[in-house]
Motif scaffolding. Structure first.
Motif, short mmCIF file in Angstrom:
data_model
loop_
_atom_site.label_atom_id
_atom_site.label_comp_id
_atom_site.label_asym_id
_atom_site.label_seq_id
_atom_site.Cartn_x
_atom_site.Cartn_y
_atom_site.Cartn_z
N ALA A 142 0.81 -1.21 0.00
CA ALA A 142 0.00 0.00 0.00
C ALA A 142 0.85 1.26 0.00
N PHE A 143 2.00 1.24 0.68
CA PHE A 143 2.84 2.44 0.75
C PHE A 143 3.53 2.71 -0.58
N ARG A 144 3.89 1.66 -1.30
CA ARG A 144 4.48 1.85 -2.63
C ARG A 144 3.44 2.49 -3.56
N TYR A 145 2.21 2.01 -3.49
CA TYR A 145 1.16 2.57 -4.31
C TYR A 145 0.87 4.01 -3.91
N SER A 180 6.12 7.78 2.34
CA SER A 180 5.56 6.54 1.80
C SER A 180 6.65 5.61 1.31
N GLN A 181 7.66 6.17 0.66
CA GLN A 181 8.78 5.36 0.18
C GLN A 181 9.55 4.76 1.35
N LEU A 182 9.73 5.55 2.40
CA LEU A 182 10.44 5.06 3.59
C LEU A 182 9.69 3.89 4.21
N ARG A 183 8.36 4.03 4.35
CA ARG A 183 7.58 2.96 4.96
C ARG A 183 7.58 1.70 4.09
N ASP A 184 7.60 1.89 2.78
CA ASP A 184 7.62 0.75 1.88
C ASP A 184 8.94 -0.01 1.98
N PRO A 195 13.52 2.51 15.30
CA PRO A 195 14.17 3.83 15.18
C PRO A 195 13.59 4.67 14.04
N LEU A 196 13.28 4.02 12.92
CA LEU A 196 12.71 4.75 11.78
C LEU A 196 11.32 5.29 12.12
N ILE A 197 10.53 4.46 12.80
CA ILE A 197 9.19 4.88 13.19
C ILE A 197 9.27 6.05 14.17
N ALA A 198 10.19 5.95 15.14
CA ALA A 198 10.35 7.02 16.12
C ALA A 198 10.72 8.33 15.47
N LYS A 199 11.61 8.27 14.48
CA LYS A 199 12.04 9.48 13.76
C LYS A 199 10.87 10.12 13.02
#
Length: 206
Positions: A142-145, A180-184, A195-199
């Protein structure tokens, strides 16, 4: 229709939408309304009415196609609709919100009927349901889309000159694409993701 048309008495409003009563297949009330299922709360409703619809739309959908109307002059902006696994109403509301104000009516002007062949089935998800949906988003890319959708929206907005687009709108789009790209691309395991989510949380991107 008459209620929606009243919103267009304001020449700055390009699109208007309403709330709806969610009903089961036999038209019996499901016990909640459309905006509740979309997590469109009173504070966000206030932002939309105040002219701040675009940042809200970058977080989530707020209108169903069966509840909205928009000025025909925006057809060249929204058409053609890209062939993405997203609803047409997300595309339409996002583009028009980038160049005009939205009108939002917190009244049930239609019944949103749930049935087996719904393109998008709405449910009143609790906390556990939200966690399940988050996992499904990862599985279905979903995040890529989402990144592709917002890249297409930016391309459409910047390829036309009829409706000026403010620089802060384009900056918000860039940030949404990046997020969105980061989450994908996040690792599948939870520990490396923290750590990525916290940032992203610190930057208000969730």
């Amino acid at each position: 229709v008459r209620r929606l048309l009243r919103c267009f008495d304001n020449p700055e409003v390009g699109l208007a939408f309403s709330n709806a009563q969610v009903v089961r297949e036999d038209l019996s009330p499901a016990g909640y309304r459309l905006w509740e299922s979309l997590w469109f709360d009173p504070s966000e409703h206030h932002r939309v009415v105040a002219g701040e619809a675009f940042p809200v739309l970058l977080r989530h959908a707020i209108a169903a196609g069966s509840t909205l109307a928009f000025r025909a002059e925006y057809l060249p902006l929204v058409l053609p609709i890209p062939d993405f696994p997203h609803s047409h109403d997300i595309w339409i509301t996002l583009l028009i919100a980038a160049v005009a104000r939205l009108g939002a009516i917190d009244d049930n002007l239609v019944q949103y009927r749930l049935h087996e062949s719904n393109h998008v089935g709405l449910r009143n998800h609790g906390f556990v349901g939200q966690i399940r949906m988050a996992r499904q988003q990862l599985e279905t890319k979903a995040f890529r889309y989402a990144a592709e959708l917002h890249e297409a929206a930016k391309a459409r907005l910047t390829s036309q000159t009829r409706w000026p687009v403010k620089s802060d709108i384009l900056e918000l789009l860039d940030e949404k694409i990046r997020h969105s790209q980061l989450r994908d691309e996040m690792p599948s395991k939870w520990m490396p993701r923290i750590p990525l989510i916290a940032k992203e949380l610190r930057h208000g991107n969730y």
